[in-house]
Structures are given as structure tokens and as C-alpha cells.
Design an enzyme around this catalytic site. Structure first.
Site, PDB file in Angstrom:
ATOM      1  N   GLU A 282       0.841  -1.012  -0.120  1.00  9.58           N
ATOM      2  CA  GLU A 282      -0.121   0.067  -0.184  1.00  9.58           C
ATOM      3  C   GLU A 282       0.896   1.527  -0.033  1.00  9.58           C
ATOM      4  O   GLU A 282       0.355   2.499  -0.331  1.00  9.58           O
ATOM      5  CB  GLU A 282      -0.873  -0.240   0.937  1.00  9.58           C
ATOM      6  CG  GLU A 282      -1.940   0.395   1.202  1.00  9.58           C
ATOM      7  CD  GLU A 282      -2.916   0.205   0.086  1.00  9.58           C
ATOM      8  OE1 GLU A 282      -2.811  -1.180  -0.816  1.00  9.58           O
ATOM      9  OE2 GLU A 282      -4.000   0.359  -0.938  1.00  9.58           O
ATOM     10  N   TRP A 285       1.430   2.588  -3.363  1.00  6.78           N
ATOM     11  CA  TRP A 285       1.141   3.605  -4.501  1.00  6.78           C
ATOM     12  C   TRP A 285       0.920   5.629  -4.196  1.00  6.78           C
ATOM     13  O   TRP A 285       0.632   6.270  -4.642  1.00  6.78           O
ATOM     14  CB  TRP A 285      -1.118   3.817  -3.379  1.00  6.78           C
ATOM     15  CG  TRP A 285      -1.666   1.797  -4.096  1.00  6.78           C
ATOM     16  CD1 TRP A 285      -2.111   1.377  -3.644  1.00  6.78           C
ATOM     17  CD2 TRP A 285      -1.997   2.468  -4.680  1.00  6.78           C
ATOM     18  NE1 TRP A 285      -2.301  -0.069  -3.959  1.00  6.78           N
ATOM     19  CE2 TRP A 285      -2.899   1.349  -5.243  1.00  6.78           C
ATOM     20  CE3 TRP A 285      -2.180   3.136  -6.489  1.00  6.78           C
ATOM     21  CZ2 TRP A 285      -3.491  -0.041  -7.033  1.00  6.78           C
ATOM     22  CZ3 TRP A 285      -2.566   2.385  -7.419  1.00  6.78           C
ATOM     23  CH2 TRP A 285      -3.553   1.237  -7.456  1.00  6.78           C
ATOM     24  N   TRP A 313     -19.377  16.630 -18.353  1.00  8.21           N
ATOM     25  CA  TRP A 313     -19.468  16.734 -17.001  1.00  8.21           C
ATOM     26  C   TRP A 313     -20.839  17.879 -16.658  1.00  8.21           C
ATOM     27  O   TRP A 313     -20.788  18.663 -17.751  1.00  8.21           O
ATOM     28  CB  TRP A 313     -18.098  17.323 -16.556  1.00  8.21           C
ATOM     29  CG  TRP A 313     -17.465  16.435 -15.441  1.00  8.21           C
ATOM     30  CD1 TRP A 313     -15.884  16.316 -17.697  1.00  8.21           C
ATOM     31  CD2 TRP A 313     -16.715  14.823 -15.817  1.00  8.21           C
ATOM     32  NE1 TRP A 313     -15.355  15.281 -17.392  1.00  8.21           N
ATOM     33  CE2 TRP A 313     -15.651  13.934 -16.332  1.00  8.21           C
ATOM     34  CE3 TRP A 313     -17.763  14.340 -14.488  1.00  8.21           C
ATOM     35  CZ2 TRP A 313     -15.324  13.059 -15.701  1.00  8.21           C
ATOM     36  CZ3 TRP A 313     -17.450  13.036 -14.451  1.00  8.21           C
ATOM     37  CH2 TRP A 313     -16.058  12.501 -14.502  1.00  8.21           C
ATOM     38  N   ASN A 348     -10.272   5.210   3.052  1.00 11.54           N
ATOM     39  CA  ASN A 348      -9.407   5.160   1.920  1.00 11.54           C
ATOM     40  C   ASN A 348     -11.041   4.528   1.072  1.00 11.54           C
ATOM     41  O   ASN A 348     -11.032   4.749   0.221  1.00 11.54           O
ATOM     42  CB  ASN A 348      -8.704   4.465   1.842  1.00 11.54           C
ATOM     43  CG  ASN A 348      -8.306   4.027  -0.207  1.00 11.54           C
ATOM     44  OD1 ASN A 348      -8.458   4.868  -0.396  1.00 11.54           O
ATOM     45  ND2 ASN A 348      -8.519   2.474  -0.105  1.00 11.54           N
ATOM     46  N   TRP A 366     -14.409  15.704 -11.519  1.00 15.13           N
ATOM     47  CA  TRP A 366     -13.717  15.653 -10.569  1.00 15.13           C
ATOM     48  C   TRP A 366     -13.027  16.456  -9.143  1.00 15.13           C
ATOM     49  O   TRP A 366     -12.302  16.154  -8.503  1.00 15.13           O
ATOM     50  CB  TRP A 366     -12.738  13.586 -10.961  1.00 15.13           C
ATOM     51  CG  TRP A 366     -12.135  14.703 -12.651  1.00 15.13           C
ATOM     52  CD1 TRP A 366     -11.926  13.719 -13.526  1.00 15.13           C
ATOM     53  CD2 TRP A 366     -10.695  14.956 -12.081  1.00 15.13           C
ATOM     54  NE1 TRP A 366     -11.246  13.895 -14.315  1.00 15.13           N
ATOM     55  CE2 TRP A 366     -10.052  14.660 -13.302  1.00 15.13           C
ATOM     56  CE3 TRP A 366      -9.637  15.253 -11.152  1.00 15.13           C
ATOM     57  CZ2 TRP A 366      -8.792  15.080 -13.993  1.00 15.13           C
ATOM     58  CZ3 TRP A 366      -8.571  15.620 -11.383  1.00 15.13           C
ATOM     59  CH2 TRP A 366      -8.020  15.952 -13.214  1.00 15.13           C
ATOM     60  N   TRP A 389      -8.590  10.551  -6.959  1.00 10.44           N
ATOM     61  CA  TRP A 389     -10.006  11.751  -7.564  1.00 10.44           C
ATOM     62  C   TRP A 389      -9.901  10.722  -9.587  1.00 10.44           C
ATOM     63  O   TRP A 389     -11.045  10.136  -9.986  1.00 10.44           O
ATOM     64  CB  TRP A 389     -10.574  12.949  -7.391  1.00 10.44           C
ATOM     65  CG  TRP A 389     -10.298  12.963  -6.785  1.00 10.44           C
ATOM     66  CD1 TRP A 389      -9.962  13.953  -4.881  1.00 10.44           C
ATOM     67  CD2 TRP A 389     -11.752  13.284  -6.429  1.00 10.44           C
ATOM     68  NE1 TRP A 389     -10.417  14.172  -4.430  1.00 10.44           N
ATOM     69  CE2 TRP A 389     -12.270  13.913  -4.809  1.00 10.44           C
ATOM     70  CE3 TRP A 389     -12.868  13.735  -6.934  1.00 10.44           C
ATOM     71  CZ2 TRP A 389     -13.508  13.814  -4.477  1.00 10.44           C
ATOM     72  CZ3 TRP A 389     -14.452  13.489  -6.264  1.00 10.44           C
ATOM     73  CH2 TRP A 389     -14.391  13.740  -4.915  1.00 10.44           C
TER      74      TRP A 389
HETATM   75  C1  LIG Z   1     -10.414  10.106  -3.839  1.00 11.50           C
HETATM   76  C2  LIG Z   1      -9.369  10.169  -3.067  1.00 11.50           C
HETATM   77  C3  LIG Z   1      -8.140  10.780  -2.835  1.00 11.50           C
HETATM   78  C4  LIG Z   1      -7.676  10.169  -1.984  1.00 11.50           C
HETATM   79  N1  LIG Z   1      -6.481  11.711  -1.777  1.00 11.50           N
HETATM   80  C5  LIG Z   1      -5.427  11.437  -0.473  1.00 11.50           C
HETATM   81  C6  LIG Z   1      -4.563  12.085  -0.129  1.00 11.50           C
HETATM   82  O1  LIG Z   1      -4.999  13.815  -0.431  1.00 11.50           O
HETATM   83  N2  LIG Z   1      -3.821  12.245   0.364  1.00 11.50           N
HETATM   84  C7  LIG Z   1      -3.400  10.673   0.567  1.00 11.50           C
HETATM   85  O2  LIG Z   1      -2.682  10.509   1.358  1.00 11.50           O
HETATM   86  N3  LIG Z   1      -4.506   9.920   0.141  1.00 11.50           N
HETATM   87  C8  LIG Z   1      -5.089   9.719  -0.142  1.00 11.50           C
HETATM   88  N4  LIG Z   1      -5.846   9.164  -0.139  1.00 11.50           N
HETATM   89  C9  LIG Z   1      -5.178   7.763  -1.033  1.00 11.50           C
HETATM   90  C10 LIG Z   1      -5.810   7.046  -0.078  1.00 11.50           C
HETATM   91  O3  LIG Z   1      -7.419   7.257   0.935  1.00 11.50           O
HETATM   92  C11 LIG Z   1      -5.036   7.602   1.667  1.00 11.50           C
HETATM   93  O4  LIG Z   1      -4.108   7.284   2.144  1.00 11.50           O
HETATM   94  C12 LIG Z   1      -5.926   6.570   2.680  1.00 11.50           C
HETATM   95  O5  LIG Z   1      -7.119   6.343   3.628  1.00 11.50           O
HETATM   96  C13 LIG Z   1      -5.324   7.517   4.701  1.00 11.50           C
HETATM   97  O6  LIG Z   1      -5.460   6.533   4.906  1.00 11.50           O
HETATM   98  P1  LIG Z   1      -4.696   4.930   6.405  1.00 11.50           P
HETATM   99  O7  LIG Z   1      -2.883   5.932   7.038  1.00 11.50           O
HETATM  100  O8  LIG Z   1      -4.812   5.031   7.478  1.00 11.50           O
HETATM  101  O9  LIG Z   1      -3.702   3.935   4.740  1.00 11.50           O
HETATM  102  P2  LIG Z   1      -3.637   3.327   4.975  1.00 11.50           P
HETATM  103  O10 LIG Z   1      -4.530   1.479   4.646  1.00 11.50           O
HETATM  104  O11 LIG Z   1      -2.848   2.693   6.704  1.00 11.50           O
HETATM  105  O12 LIG Z   1      -2.581   3.098   3.929  1.00 11.50           O
HETATM  106  C14 LIG Z   1      -0.586   3.645   4.600  1.00 11.50           C
HETATM  107  C15 LIG Z   1      -0.385   4.437   3.961  1.00 11.50           C
HETATM  108  O13 LIG Z   1      -0.148   4.030   2.612  1.00 11.50           O
HETATM  109  C16 LIG Z   1      -0.712   4.906   1.437  1.00 11.50           C
HETATM  110  N5  LIG Z   1      -1.904   4.929   0.860  1.00 11.50           N
HETATM  111  C17 LIG Z   1      -2.843   3.915   0.867  1.00 11.50           C
HETATM  112  N6  LIG Z   1      -3.371   4.225   0.190  1.00 11.50           N
HETATM  113  C18 LIG Z   1      -3.365   4.863  -0.777  1.00 11.50           C
HETATM  114  C19 LIG Z   1      -3.703   5.082  -2.288  1.00 11.50           C
HETATM  115  N7  LIG Z   1      -5.274   4.696  -2.362  1.00 11.50           N
HETATM  116  N8  LIG Z   1      -3.484   6.632  -3.069  1.00 11.50           N
HETATM  117  C20 LIG Z   1      -2.154   6.959  -2.265  1.00 11.50           C
HETATM  118  N9  LIG Z   1      -1.298   6.861  -1.276  1.00 11.50           N
HETATM  119  C21 LIG Z   1      -2.045   5.572  -0.237  1.00 11.50           C
HETATM  120  C22 LIG Z   1      -0.754   6.156   3.197  1.00 11.50           C
HETATM  121  O14 LIG Z   1       0.189   6.870   3.241  1.00 11.50           O
HETATM  122  C23 LIG Z   1      -0.897   6.008   3.755  1.00 11.50           C
HETATM  123  O15 LIG Z   1      -0.724   6.622   4.947  1.00 11.50           O
HETATM  124  C24 LIG Z   1      -6.959   9.577  -1.553  1.00 11.50           C
HETATM  125  C25 LIG Z   1      -7.839   8.615  -1.891  1.00 11.50           C
HETATM  126  C26 LIG Z   1      -8.923   8.892  -2.904  1.00 11.50           C
HETATM  127  C27 LIG Z   1      -9.372   7.374  -2.843  1.00 11.50           C
END
Ligand SMILES: Cc1cc2nc3c(=O)[nH]c(=O)nc-3n(C[C@H](O)[C@H](O)[C@H](O)COP(=O)(O)OP(=O)(O)OC[C@H]3O[C@@H](n4cnc5c(N)ncnc54)[C@H](O)[C@@H]3O)c2cc1C
Length: 475
Positions: A282, A285, A313, A348, A366, A389
Site C-alpha cells: 500500500e 501507491w 461533465w 480509504n 472530479w 480522484w
Molecule cells: C478520492 C481519493 C483521494 C485521496 N486523497 C489522498 C490524499 O490527499 N492524501 C493521501 O495521503 N491519500 C489520499 N488518498 C489515498 C488513501 O485514501 C489514503 O492514503 C488513506 O486513506 C490514508 O489512510 P491510512 O493512513 O489509514 O492508510 P493505510 O491504509 O494505512 O495505508 C498506509 C499508507 O499508504 C499510503 N496509501 C494507501 N493507499 C493509498 C492510495 N490509494 N493512494 C496513495 N497512497 C496510499 C498512504 O500514505 C497511507 O498512509 C485518496 C484516495 C482517494 C480514493
């Protein structure tokens, strides 16, 4: 023995910590005195891409950093204004002959960096920039042809296979504190940007609180159970470390290596190992989207997929307002939007659901959602947010194919089967049986007093979306 630089500057940006801070560590090793500073941005009142939540968290992080620096006998210098002029002033005031900083993954930070390099060249100051915010920079993870990846899976395989740097120790001294002649602004509050105090309940700022969060996650059952629980928003199944990574309160290297240690300790427990490996993947990503933004900077202006740049849109101010307020009549969407308003963070799985709802059920561009998220998210990260997005809109790198449209009702049944998450964030629904959240009301009555009826019919809007995208792909 190498002679030490008498005075160096360390420019803090997205690395607000003393532990495993690459540039700070390098500056301290090579210098007799390191003067740490931070330059506050000077925009006022409104900024399309930020708001009180992140700025307030930043202020708390700076306050904590200042205390941590005092504890090791140094002093954080705060300046505000145009970064290059402020750095020039500091170089002249301090007589520093070297400037250290960690590379900023954002395009805006990188642009400023090029101006600072020009300044340092002009003044004869050595400029040192370090890799710190990521395990792998975009140029390190390339296809066999030496080009950037456009999809996540092969990127992640390559990313996972590369050797990762070990964390560095905590910096314990920066030499003498800066002379009192080197003036600093007081620690900022959101008033600096003419912003109101946030109404959201935000995470505790600072390196210590972030380290505690990291340890709690990695050392508890949450990490090995990540795979099982990460999709259920009512459970604290994810790490919630995204704000800490955003501001560099913890280092990505330390987080990665702690996960590796946990993996080694989970030997013989395949389920736990799988959970930990899923979490590690993760983290890729975050760097994948940074790479996408680096190689395809146009994603901030347009759709990543050129074939979908002609999708039409809709302007729907009323729908957009209902979505922002969490009053769409779709309980899971409303719960997510209210969690965002109340905490500056959203799970997420729910981010995916609310963003797909805005783009596929309301047909709103978006970019509207992207900027709303950036204004509220305490973890707001340009690359991940844009990537998320565009993924949901179906226009991005590794996008969900545009014809696969999530149904918010069935998603609720799957990911919030007892309605716990919904009831936490939409209190007016607390007495409604969870099954009522799995389909739109059939009797024409709202689920509870004061709660709206669904503002759209999902099946109808799904068909409209398929039409819109079909037309665009045939053009
Ligand atoms: C529409 C949308 C907008 C988002 N905007 C952001 C944002 O502005 N900033 C942000 O950090 N994340 C964003 N994310 C990705 C993701 O939702 C968050 O990183 C995650 O919810 C953070 O929670 P966590 O630390 O508990 O994640 P965990 O599930 O614990 O994951 C660990 C770390 O992995 C990274 N990660 C995990 N999933 C993603 C992902 N899909 N994309 C990028 N990094 C990821 C993050 O750094 C996260 O802290 C977005 C996702 C979507 C669908």
C-alpha cells in the site's frame, strides 16, 4: 580528517522531525553549526488547495519541532514571505556557506528548489538536496524500456524488489544555537494566513505523537490484520498515518523497516505475513502517484487518459453542496463526507465511494471533488489526491475501468453491514435498522426525520454515465 563547514542552514519543508531526517543528519555530520529554519507561505485568506485543517496541523507540528530543537540546544528560525528572498537574507545574516534540504515531491516545491539552487550558485553557497520523503524517487522505478509506468501492479512489483535504505539515527545536536541577532517570527497560528480556527478534531501534532501512532499500529494486531480489516470503515483497521507521512513527522524508511521487522517476527503465520505484505504494498501507491505526477504533470490540468478528455461533465451546484454537507440521502456517502468535515480525514474505502458518487452519480467533474478534499484533508497530498480522484472518475492511471461503477447501496451492505460507521457519523440514522441502508427507500419516505431522500436514482445515473463515457470514447 575532513574540515567541517562552520555554518550550514537546514531548510525544513516536509520533514518536520529530528529522527531519520536525511538532510538534517547530513548537515549535522558535515557542519559545526546548523541553523534550522522554516519559511511560511505568504498567501492570505483563501487558497484553492488548502484550508484551516492542514494549516492548523502544520502550526502544531512547527511548535513541536521548535520544542524538540530547543531540547537539543538549537532554535528554529521562522520566516515568512517569498522563499528565495528569505533564504538569501538568511544566508547573508548567518554567513552560512552550505544549505541542506530534503527534496520536495510536489511540483511547486521542486520549482522553488530550482530558484534556490540558482541563488546558491550566485552566492557561492553549496546546495545539498537529499532523498527523504520517499523510498524510491520516480526515476528509480522505471519499465524495462526506461520509461515511466502507467499502471500500478508492475510498478509495485519493481518498487518492492528494489533495495531500501536503512533509517538513520536521531539528530542529537546541531552545535550552538543561532545567535540572538538572527531574528525569528513567533510560531504561527492559522491567523497568519487569515484563516479561521478549524472546527474539525484533528490528530495530535508533532513528531512524538506521530511516532506513538506508528508504534501503536506496527506493534499491535492492526498491522498483521490489515488485509482483513482495511476495507471496513467502522473498524480502526488502517494505520491512519497519512497525515504523519504528509508532514514527514515519521520517516517512510523507518515505517518500512519496522514493517519488515514485524514480517520477520510473523514467521510461520501466513495470514499475518500476508497482512503485513499487503500494508507494505500500500505504501507503494503513494510513490506511484508521485511518479505519475512527476512524469505526467498535466494530470493536474486534465485527464490522465487522453481518450477520456472529451467526457461531458455537469454543473450541479445543488448536488455538489449536498455532497459536501453529507446530505445526499445515501447514508454511506453522507457518513464519509461528515467524517471528513468532523476530522479532516476519511477512510480509504469511503473516499472511493464518495468520489465515485460525485463523478458517476452526480456527473460533477472530479476537479471539484479534488479541490474540496485538498481544502479539508489533513493528509491532503497533491499526487495521491489527484490519483485517487482520477481513479474514481475512471480517467486516471490504473483507473477503475469507467464502465465498472460501484453501487453505493451494495457497497454499504458489503463494507458497513451493521451500519456502525453510518450511525457514528449520521446520528439521525442511529435507530434505523442497518438493512435499510442497503437499498433506496421504496415507500417514498425518508429513513429518519430530517434526513433527506436520495437526491438521485443510482440505476438511472449509472446508465447516464455509461452513455457519457461511450460518447467520449467514440469521438
Ligand atoms: C478520492 C481519493 C483521494 C485521496 N486523497 C489522498 C490524499 O490527499 N492524501 C493521501 O495521503 N491519500 C489520499 N488518498 C489515498 C488513501 O485514501 C489514503 O492514503 C488513506 O486513506 C490514508 O489512510 P491510512 O493512513 O489509514 O492508510 P493505510 O491504509 O494505512 O495505508 C498506509 C499508507 O499508504 C499510503 N496509501 C494507501 N493507499 C493509498 C492510495 N490509494 N493512494 C496513495 N497512497 C496510499 C498512504 O500514505 C497511507 O498512509 C485518496 C484516495 C482517494 C480514493
Amino acid at each position: 580528517m575532513l574540515t567541517k563547514t562552520p555554518v550550514s542552514l537546514h531548510w525544513f519543508r516536509r520533514d518536520l522531525r529530528l529522527t531519520d531526517n536525511t538532510a538534517l543528519h547530513a548537515a549535522q555530520t558535515a557542519s559545526t553549526q546548523v541553523i534550522p529554519f522554516y519559511v511560511l507561505s505568504s498567501w492570505k485568506k483563501a487558497h484553492a488547495w488548502t484550508g484551516p485543517n492542514r494549516q492548523h496541523f502544520l502550526c502544531g507540528n512547527l511548535e513541536s519541532l521548535a520544542k524538540n530543537l530547543e531540547a537539543i540546544g538549537s532554535r528554529l528560525i521562522i520566516r515568512s514571505g517569498e522563499t528565495v528572498s528569505e533564504i538569501e537574507r538568511l544566508i547573508r545574516e548567518t554567513g552560512a556557506t552550505a544549505l541542506y534540504t530534503n527534496r520536495d515531491p510536489d511540483p511547486y516545491g521542486q520549482t522553488i528548489e530550482t530558484h534556490v539552487i540558482a541563488l546558491c550558485n550566485k552566492l557561492g553557497v553549496a546546495f545539498h538536496t537529499c532523498k527523504d520523503a520517499v523510498l524510491h524517487q520516480p526515476q528509480e522505478v522505471l519499465t524495462g524500456n526506461g520509461g515511466p509506468y502507467r499502471v500500478f501492479t508492475p510498478y509495485s512489483k519493481n518498487w518492492l524488489s528494489l533495495p531500501k535504505a536503512q533509517p538513520l539515527s536521531k539528530v542529537r545536536t546541531l552545535g550552538d544555537a543561532p545567535s540572538p541577532k538572527i531574528k525569528s517570527l513567533p510560531l504561527p497560528t492559522v491567523v497568519h494566513w487569515h484563516l479561521p480556527e478549524p472546527t474539525a478534531t484533528l490528530p495530535t501534532p508533532g513528531e512524538k505523537a506521530a511516532r506513538d501512532r506508528m508504534k501503536t499500529f506496527v506493534d499491535s494486531v492492526r498491522l498483521p490484520r490489515y488485509e482483513e480489516t482495511r476495507n471496513f470503515p467502522s473498524v480502526p483497521g488502517t494505520s491512519q498515518l497519512s497525515p504523519d507521512l504528509r508532514y514527514g513527522l515519521i520517516s517512510i524508511r523507518e515505517l518500512y523497516h519496522r514493517c519488515q521487522q514485524a514480517l520477520a517476527q510473523a514467521g510461520g503465520q501466513p495470514a499475518a505475513q500476508s497482512g503485513i505484505n499487503t500494508y507494505i504494498k500500500e505504501l507503494a501507491w503513494r510513490e506511484f502517484y508521485m511518479a505519475v505526477l512527476h512524469f505526467y504533470p498535466e494530470v493536474l490540468e486534465t485527464d490522465f487518459n487522453p481518450d477520456l478528455r472529451g467526457v461531458s461533465w455537469h454543473q450541479d451546484p445543488a448536488g455538489l453542496a449536498a455532497w459536501k454537507e453529507g446530505r445526499t440521502g445515501f447514508p454511506l456517502v453522507d457518513a464519509g463526507m461528515r467524517q471528513l468535515l468532523a476530522t479532516g480525514w476519511m477512510h480509504n474505502r469511503v473516499r472511493m465511494i464518495v468520489s465515485m458518487f460525485l463523478t458517476k452519480d452526480l456527473h460533477v467533474h472530479w476537479m471539484e471533488g479534488e479541490s474540496h478534499f485538498m481544502q479539508l484533508l489533513v493528509d491532503g497530498e497533491i499526487a495521491s489526491n489527484n490519483g485517487g480522484w482520477q481513479w474514481s472518475a475512471g480517467t486516471g492511471a490504473d483507473a477503475a475501468p469507467w464502465f465498472r461503477i460501484q453501487n453505493p447501496w451494495t457497497q454499504t451492505k458489503r463494507y458497513d453491514p451493521e451500519g456502525k460507521y453510518i450511525k457514528t457519523w449520521v446520528p439521525e440514522l442511529k435507530d434505523v435498522p442497518a438493512e435499510m441502508f442497503f437499498a433506496p427507500p421504496t415507500n417514498g419516505l425518508p429513513l429518519a426525520k430530517g434526513y433527506p431522500l436520495p437526491i438521485v436514482d443510482h440505476a438511472t445515473e449509472r446508465d447516464r454515465t455509461l452513455q457519457r463515457f461511450k460518447v467520449a470514447t467514440k469521438r
